[in-house]
Design a protein around this motif. Sequence first.
Motif, PDB file in Angstrom:
ATOM      1  N   GLU A  55       0.850  -1.196   0.000  1.00  0.00           N
ATOM      2  CA  GLU A  55       0.000   0.000   0.000  1.00  0.00           C
ATOM      3  C   GLU A  55       0.882   1.241   0.000  1.00  0.00           C
ATOM      4  O   GLU A  55       1.498   1.574   1.015  1.00  0.00           O
ATOM      5  CB  GLU A  55      -0.913   0.021   1.234  1.00  0.00           C
TER       6      GLU A  55
ATOM      7  N   ARG B  11       2.422   4.875   0.312  1.00  0.00           N
ATOM      8  CA  ARG B  11       2.155   6.036   1.167  1.00  0.00           C
ATOM      9  C   ARG B  11       2.377   7.303   0.354  1.00  0.00           C
ATOM     10  O   ARG B  11       3.490   7.561  -0.120  1.00  0.00           O
ATOM     11  CB  ARG B  11       3.088   6.019   2.379  1.00  0.00           C
TER      12      ARG B  11
ATOM     13  N   VAL C  71       2.079  11.446   0.048  1.00  0.00           N
ATOM     14  CA  VAL C  71       1.899  12.730   0.719  1.00  0.00           C
ATOM     15  C   VAL C  71       1.419  13.732  -0.325  1.00  0.00           C
ATOM     16  O   VAL C  71       2.029  13.878  -1.390  1.00  0.00           O
ATOM     17  CB  VAL C  71       3.214  13.211   1.372  1.00  0.00           C
TER      18      VAL C  71
ATOM     19  N   TYR D  74     -12.164   6.858  -2.695  1.00  0.00           N
ATOM     20  CA  TYR D  74     -10.868   6.721  -3.365  1.00  0.00           C
ATOM     21  C   TYR D  74      -9.941   6.024  -2.391  1.00  0.00           C
ATOM     22  O   TYR D  74     -10.238   5.965  -1.189  1.00  0.00           O
ATOM     23  CB  TYR D  74     -10.337   8.094  -3.808  1.00  0.00           C
ATOM     24  N   PRO D  75      -8.817   5.493  -2.841  1.00  0.00           N
ATOM     25  CA  PRO D  75      -7.956   4.738  -1.935  1.00  0.00           C
ATOM     26  C   PRO D  75      -7.467   5.608  -0.766  1.00  0.00           C
ATOM     27  O   PRO D  75      -7.116   6.772  -0.983  1.00  0.00           O
ATOM     28  CB  PRO D  75      -6.772   4.318  -2.820  1.00  0.00           C
ATOM     29  N   PRO D  76      -7.453   5.044   0.453  1.00  0.00           N
ATOM     30  CA  PRO D  76      -7.084   5.858   1.619  1.00  0.00           C
ATOM     31  C   PRO D  76      -5.580   6.037   1.779  1.00  0.00           C
ATOM     32  O   PRO D  76      -5.079   6.154   2.886  1.00  0.00           O
ATOM     33  CB  PRO D  76      -7.678   5.058   2.789  1.00  0.00           C
TER      34      PRO D  76
ATOM     35  N   ILE E 253      -3.621   8.513   0.617  1.00  0.00           N
ATOM     36  CA  ILE E 253      -3.063   9.876   0.607  1.00  0.00           C
ATOM     37  C   ILE E 253      -3.212  10.547   1.966  1.00  0.00           C
ATOM     38  O   ILE E 253      -4.208  10.377   2.661  1.00  0.00           O
ATOM     39  CB  ILE E 253      -3.715  10.736  -0.512  1.00  0.00           C
ATOM     40  N   ARG E 254      -2.161  11.302   2.353  1.00  0.00           N
ATOM     41  CA  ARG E 254      -2.200  12.138   3.550  1.00  0.00           C
ATOM     42  C   ARG E 254      -2.026  13.561   3.068  1.00  0.00           C
ATOM     43  O   ARG E 254      -1.016  13.873   2.411  1.00  0.00           O
ATOM     44  CB  ARG E 254      -1.065  11.772   4.515  1.00  0.00           C
TER      45      ARG E 254
ATOM     46  N   GLY F 125      10.938   8.645   2.850  1.00  0.00           N
ATOM     47  CA  GLY F 125      10.341   7.352   2.536  1.00  0.00           C
ATOM     48  C   GLY F 125       8.943   7.393   1.949  1.00  0.00           C
ATOM     49  O   GLY F 125       8.271   6.359   1.881  1.00  0.00           O
ATOM     50  N   ALA F 126       8.484   8.568   1.497  1.00  0.00           N
ATOM     51  CA  ALA F 126       7.183   8.597   0.824  1.00  0.00           C
ATOM     52  C   ALA F 126       7.291   7.824  -0.480  1.00  0.00           C
ATOM     53  O   ALA F 126       8.292   7.942  -1.195  1.00  0.00           O
ATOM     54  CB  ALA F 126       6.767  10.038   0.552  1.00  0.00           C
TER      55      ALA F 126
ATOM     56  N   LEU G  34      13.546   4.077  -0.634  1.00  0.00           N
ATOM     57  CA  LEU G  34      13.894   4.796   0.583  1.00  0.00           C
ATOM     58  C   LEU G  34      12.881   4.538   1.700  1.00  0.00           C
ATOM     59  O   LEU G  34      13.019   5.050   2.809  1.00  0.00           O
ATOM     60  CB  LEU G  34      13.995   6.296   0.303  1.00  0.00           C
TER      61      LEU G  34
END
Lengths: 257, 569
Positions: free
Chosen positions: A4, A6, A8, A30-32, A34-35, A57-58, A133
Motif C-alpha cells: 500500500e 504512502r 503525501v 478513493y484509496p485511503p 493519501i495524507r 520514505g514517501a 527509501l
Amino acid sequence: MTFEPRIVGFLCNWCSYAGADLAGVSRISYPPNIRIIRLMCSGRLDPVIILETLAGGADGVIVMGCHPGDCHYVEGNLQAERKIRMLKKLIARTGLEPERLRLEWVSASEGGRFAELVKDFTSQLKKLGQSPLAEEKPDTKILAGVLAAKATAADFRLRVLVGKEKGLIEDANVYGEKVPEEELDKTMEEAIDAEYLRNRIYLMTKDEPLSVKELSKRLDLDPKAVLRHIVVMRRRGLVAIDRVEGTTPFYTALKVE
Amino acid sequence: MERAEEETPRIGVFVCHCGINIGGVVNVPKVVEYAKTLPNVVYAEDNLYTCSSEGLSKIKEGIGKYNLNRVVVASCTPRTHEPLFRATCEETGVNKYLFEMANIREHCSWAHMHEPEKATEKAKDIIRIAVAKARLIQPQKEPEIDVTPSALVIGGGVAGMTAALSLAEQGFRVHIIEKEPELGGTLRHLHKLYPTMQDASDALNQIIKAVESNKNIEVSTSTTIKEVKGFIGNFEATVQKVNGEAANLRVGTIIVATGADIFEPIGMYGYKEYGNVITQLQLEQLLKDGQLKKWERVIMIQCVGSREEKGRTYCSRICCMTALKNAVLIKELLPDTDVYILFRDLQTYGGRYEDYHRMAQDRGIKFIKYLQEKPPTVVSAENGKLTVNVYHALLGEQVTISGDLVVLSTPLTQHENAKELSQFLKVPLGSDGFFFEAHVKLRPIDFATDGIFVCGTAHSPKDTAESVSQALGVASRAAIPMAVKRLRTEAITAMVNENLCSGCGTCVKLCPYGAIEKDAKGVARVTEVMCKGCGVCGASCPEKAISMRHFTDEQVTAQALAALGRLTA
C-alpha cells in the motif's frame, strides 16, 4: 499483504483542498493512501521539502494547485510548475523514479477529478513498487543521491534560475534581451548537472577525504570532469586538500556557514 | 500571548464524532487513545459535536483545566469551521493561530466509509500530522490599518464618471484624473447608443453635469499619473498636468477606468489607401455631422483585426451591434441605399440585441457570411466605386459587390500607456493587453491587489450599459473598506531574515502584490499589509532568507514527515 503506497499530498487551500473536500462531501470513494497537507498556495512549496519527503520514505508525492488562470494568488501555481519541472530533472539523476512526484491541477468543483487522481496515482505507485527509501534499510546509493539533490535544491544557483525563469523568458534581462525558452532549458540542464555532482562530491568528501580517481569511480564520471568540479568547489571554498599521498591529493569538504 | 512562545507546547486534542458522520465509520475512542500517546499532547477527548455549544465549552474547559496552549480539533474541513474554533480559542485567551484542525470527515470518514479500519488508521495519521504542526505554531498578530475615505478614479469616461458619482453620493471624496482636456472618453465620438438609439451626447452631458456639480468630486483634466505608492487605505498618487504642475493625492482606494483605444486598420482592406474605406468610428462622425451622401451601396466588414489567429485573438464584443445600429441608421436616413454586412459570426447576444438583429433583417439589411481563411478583398474600381470580392460561405461561391463606401468594424484595444500604469499600480495585464481581474468568475472587478478595482473597457471590450454596470459595481466594492474605515490584514505573511538576504531581487519580481521592495540597505523588505501570504517568495528565495508565518518550512516538513509516521518527541 499487498503493498500500500504512502502518498503525501500538498494541496493549495483555495482550489485543490476544496476539491478534496468536495470528494468527501459527494461521498466519492478513493484509496485511503493519501495524507493531505494544506498550504495556502502550491507555489509556496519549497523543492527542498519535497525532496525531504521523498528522502523520508514517501512512495509518492503529489502537489495539487489551481488550474492555470485560476490561482488565488495570480500565478503561484505556475511557479509551482517551474519548480516541479526542475525537480523531476534533478530526481532523475538520483536513481529514484521521477514519476514518484506528480503535479496536478484540481479546482474546487472537481471532487471527482481529485478522487480519480488519487486512484490513478495509487495504482501507478503500486506498479512502481515501494520506494527504495521506504524500506527499513533504505538503498544507500539512492539516499545519497536524494540528499545531494536536496542540497542542490537549497543552493543559490538553481533557485535563482527557477525564480527568474519567468522574468527572463517574458520580460528581459538587465541588457534588455529576452532569453529563448530552449536556451534557458539548456542552461537549467547544465546547472542541474553541475550543481548536483558538486553536492555529491561535497557529501562524499564530508564522510572521508577522497581522491579524484576514487570520486570518478564512485560517480562513474570522467576524472577530468570531476577535477573541473573540484576546481570550482575549491574556488567557492567548499573543499580543500586534506593530504597528498604520493602525487595524489585527497580532498575534504569544508564546513560552510 | 507571548507566554506560549516560551512555554513547552501543551496540546489538547478534541475528536468529533459529528453524530455518525465520523463516529459511524472511524473508531473515535480508539483515535482519542492514540492521540494521547502523541508528543506534547496532554489531553484528548471525544465530543458528539465539537462545534455545538456544548463542544465549544468543552474546549474552553479543557484549556482552563489542563492549561492548554495549543488546540487541535479533529473534525471537518478548516475551510468552514476553522473560524468558529479559532474564536473559541481566542475567547479563552489562546491566540487564534495556536489552533490547528485535522480534517477527518471530508478527507476521511466520508471518502472511506466502506473501509472503517483503514479510515480509523488514516484518522490517526491526520491527527498526528496536525499535532506535528501544532507543536511548532506560534501566536500571530493581524496588523490593523486605517482607511483614508477618498478614492482616485483614473479615467473620466462614462465608466469612471459613473463610479465617481456613486462614491460621491455615498459621501466619499473622489478625484477624477483624465488625460484628455475634457471629460467623456470614447462616448464623445459616438453618435447614438444601441439599442435605445439615445444620443450619446445627451447621455454623456447628463453625467458630466452631475459630476461637475458634485461637491465631493474634484476633476483634473489633461492630467496623468506619475507614480503610485502605498497600499489599501493609504495610497499616495503623484499626478501631473500637461503644463508640468504636479500634485500629491492621498486616497484609500483606486479605480482604473482608463477605457480603450479603437484599432486603426492600417494596411487592411484598402484603409488609408482609398478615401471611401473608413472605420465604424469615422462613420459615427459622418452620422453625427449629418454628412451622409446618396450612396447606392454601403458594405460593412466585421472582425477587422479581431478574432485573429495570433495577436488580437479576442472578440471585441461591441462591433456586431455597432454595425447593425449604424446600418439601421443609414437605412432610416437613406431608404434606397443597400447595406451589406459581411460577417464571420454575428454575435448579437441576449434578448434585446437578438431582437435588434431581427429588426435589422426586416429593414432589408443584407448579411453575407465569410470565412476567416477566405476573407473579403477590396479593390478600387472606376468612378470612385469600390469592388468587394467575397467568398459567400452559405452559397459556396465567390460573389462580387460594388459599393460606394466600405466600413470596417475594428476592435477596442488597450492603450499604449496601460503597461506603464499597470507597473505604477502593480496590477497585471492579460495576454490580450487588457487589465486582468483577480478572478474571472468570483472577483470580476477586483484586482488581486487590495483596494484597486477595474471597470469599463480598460478591463475588456464592452458596451456602455455593461461599463456602467461595472462602474456601479466597483463603486460599491471600493466603498466597503472606506465605510469600514479600519481593516485587519493578513497575519500569514512573509518574513525576511536580513542577515541571509543577498538582495538578488528574485522575490521582488515574483510577488504578485508588489509587497516586497529592496530597502536602502539593499535587502528585501516586506510591506506586511500588502502581503497575502501565498509564500511564493519564500519557496523561491535563493538564500532561503524568507519564511512564511504559520506555514514555515519547519512546520510543513514536520507535517510531511509525520505523514510518514515520523514524529519524535
